[in-house]
Scaffold this motif. Structure first.
Motif, PDB file in Angstrom:
ATOM      1  N   HIS A 155     -12.470  92.686 -25.973  1.00  0.00           N
ATOM      2  CA  HIS A 155     -11.677  91.587 -25.412  1.00  0.00           C
ATOM      3  C   HIS A 155     -10.247  91.724 -25.917  1.00  0.00           C
ATOM      4  O   HIS A 155      -9.968  92.585 -26.755  1.00  0.00           O
ATOM      5  CB  HIS A 155     -12.267  90.233 -25.848  1.00  0.00           C
ATOM      6  CG  HIS A 155     -12.104  89.972 -27.324  1.00  0.00           C
ATOM      7  ND1 HIS A 155     -12.879  90.601 -28.268  1.00  0.00           N
ATOM      8  CD2 HIS A 155     -11.240  89.190 -28.019  1.00  0.00           C
ATOM      9  CE1 HIS A 155     -12.510  90.207 -29.474  1.00  0.00           C
ATOM     10  NE2 HIS A 155     -11.506  89.348 -29.354  1.00  0.00           N
ATOM     11  N   HIS A 157      -6.436  89.225 -26.707  1.00  0.00           N
ATOM     12  CA  HIS A 157      -5.809  87.902 -26.750  1.00  0.00           C
ATOM     13  C   HIS A 157      -4.462  88.022 -26.043  1.00  0.00           C
ATOM     14  O   HIS A 157      -3.689  88.925 -26.373  1.00  0.00           O
ATOM     15  CB  HIS A 157      -5.572  87.433 -28.185  1.00  0.00           C
ATOM     16  CG  HIS A 157      -6.788  87.558 -29.069  1.00  0.00           C
ATOM     17  ND1 HIS A 157      -6.742  87.395 -30.424  1.00  0.00           N
ATOM     18  CD2 HIS A 157      -8.089  87.816 -28.782  1.00  0.00           C
ATOM     19  CE1 HIS A 157      -7.950  87.561 -30.931  1.00  0.00           C
ATOM     20  NE2 HIS A 157      -8.784  87.827 -29.963  1.00  0.00           N
ATOM     21  N   HIS A 231      -9.767  94.970 -28.164  1.00  0.00           N
ATOM     22  CA  HIS A 231     -10.454  95.372 -29.392  1.00  0.00           C
ATOM     23  C   HIS A 231     -11.953  95.119 -29.275  1.00  0.00           C
ATOM     24  O   HIS A 231     -12.397  94.155 -28.669  1.00  0.00           O
ATOM     25  CB  HIS A 231      -9.861  94.715 -30.649  1.00  0.00           C
ATOM     26  CG  HIS A 231      -9.542  93.256 -30.523  1.00  0.00           C
ATOM     27  ND1 HIS A 231      -8.464  92.775 -29.818  1.00  0.00           N
ATOM     28  CD2 HIS A 231     -10.154  92.173 -31.042  1.00  0.00           C
ATOM     29  CE1 HIS A 231      -8.438  91.461 -29.894  1.00  0.00           C
ATOM     30  NE2 HIS A 231      -9.451  91.063 -30.629  1.00  0.00           N
TER      31      HIS A 231
END
Ligand SMILES: [Fe+2]
Length: 267
Positions: A155, A157, A231
């Motif tokens: 995922h 951010h 990551h």
């Protein structure tokens, strides 16, 4: 379930720095403003948590009345629908259960707010003085993950800077950045979970090669993960692992980059 090797790519080491050799301005300029991941070793040697948190009974005794979600799975993405069905249990009892479990049992307590007494065992990062450690825009400033044999799905951010701080156990961290050419295709494949299909590597077009920056972290190590870097994380032992995530505000140019990214339809 291990996720790191499900995404094909060239593998390189994340650069490493000893905290003693990394001053705040170098960290800010060479890594945060430049948006480059880095592992910082020896950064939390003076935090009481580094010794005290190896003892599960100590953690349980200082957990107060905190309740946590406890799932018997790795951390999938999207997580919400999954964890909404997981049990909410007292943290203290759950820690003791986890310590008594079999070495192959899987447990995940996804991000939760630290009990007051745990927070008191943390210190500051020498390379992140207050002038750089500003309130994040979206993510909580501090959260903690406790797990056993549970990794975290790939995922990223969209905003805010993250210091992933390992307090207990070892884990393998892999990160990569997508350029304009690769991001659409990679995002589509990962979001569709095609990498989990048997032989899933074939869904990644070979001409769109990426470089995965990887490292194994152990208690006392910190990884700086810039926003927009994908990551994936796999545990590297069968022990109880504890990871503390500290987020801080991106520099102005980083926020502008994120706004451009979102404006282009890449969330
Ligand atoms: Fe993350």
């Amino acid at each position: 379930m291990k996720v790191v090797d499900l995404v094909p790519g060239q593998v390189a080491e994340i650069p490493r720095h000893s905290a003693a050799d990394l001053d705040a301005d170098t960290f800010w300029r060479s890594y945060v403003v430049a948006q480059r991941p880095v592992v910082i070793t020896g950064a939390i040697a003076d935090w009481p948590a580094l010794q005290r948190w190896q003892d599960t009974e100590y953690l349980a005794a200082h957990a107060g009345d905190t309740e946590v979600t406890v799932a018997r799975t790795f951390n999938p993405v999207p997580a919400k629908a999954f964890f909404d069905r997981a049990e909410k249990l007292p943290l203290a009892a759950s820690l003791r259960n986890m310590a008594d479990s079999e070495p192959t049992d899987v447990y995940s307590m996804p991000a939760f707010k630290l009990p007051e007494r745990w927070l008191a065992d943390l210190g500051r990062y020498s390379f992140l003085p207050e002038r750089y450690d500003r309130r994040p825009i979206l993510f909580p400033r501090n959260r903690v993950f406790v797990y056993r044999n549970a990794g975290t799905e790939w995922h990223h951010h969209g905003i805010d800077e993250t210091l992933t701080t390992q307090l207990r156990g070892r884990k393998r961290v892999s990160v990569f950045e997508l350029d304009a050419q690769t991001r659409k295709e990679f995002t589509r494949i990962i979001r569709s979970n095609l990498h989990h299909v048997n032989g899933g590597a074939k869904f990644f077009p070979p001409e769109l090669s990426i470089v995965k920056y990887e490292t194994i972290i152990e208690a006392g190590d910190v990884v700086y993960i810039p926003p927009r870097y994908w990551h994936g994380i796999d545990p590297y032992d069968n022990e109880i692992g504890i990871t503390f995530a500290h987020c801080f505000r991106s520099p102005a140019e980083g926020i502008r980059q994120t706004l451009r990214w979102v404006g282009n339809g890449f969330k």
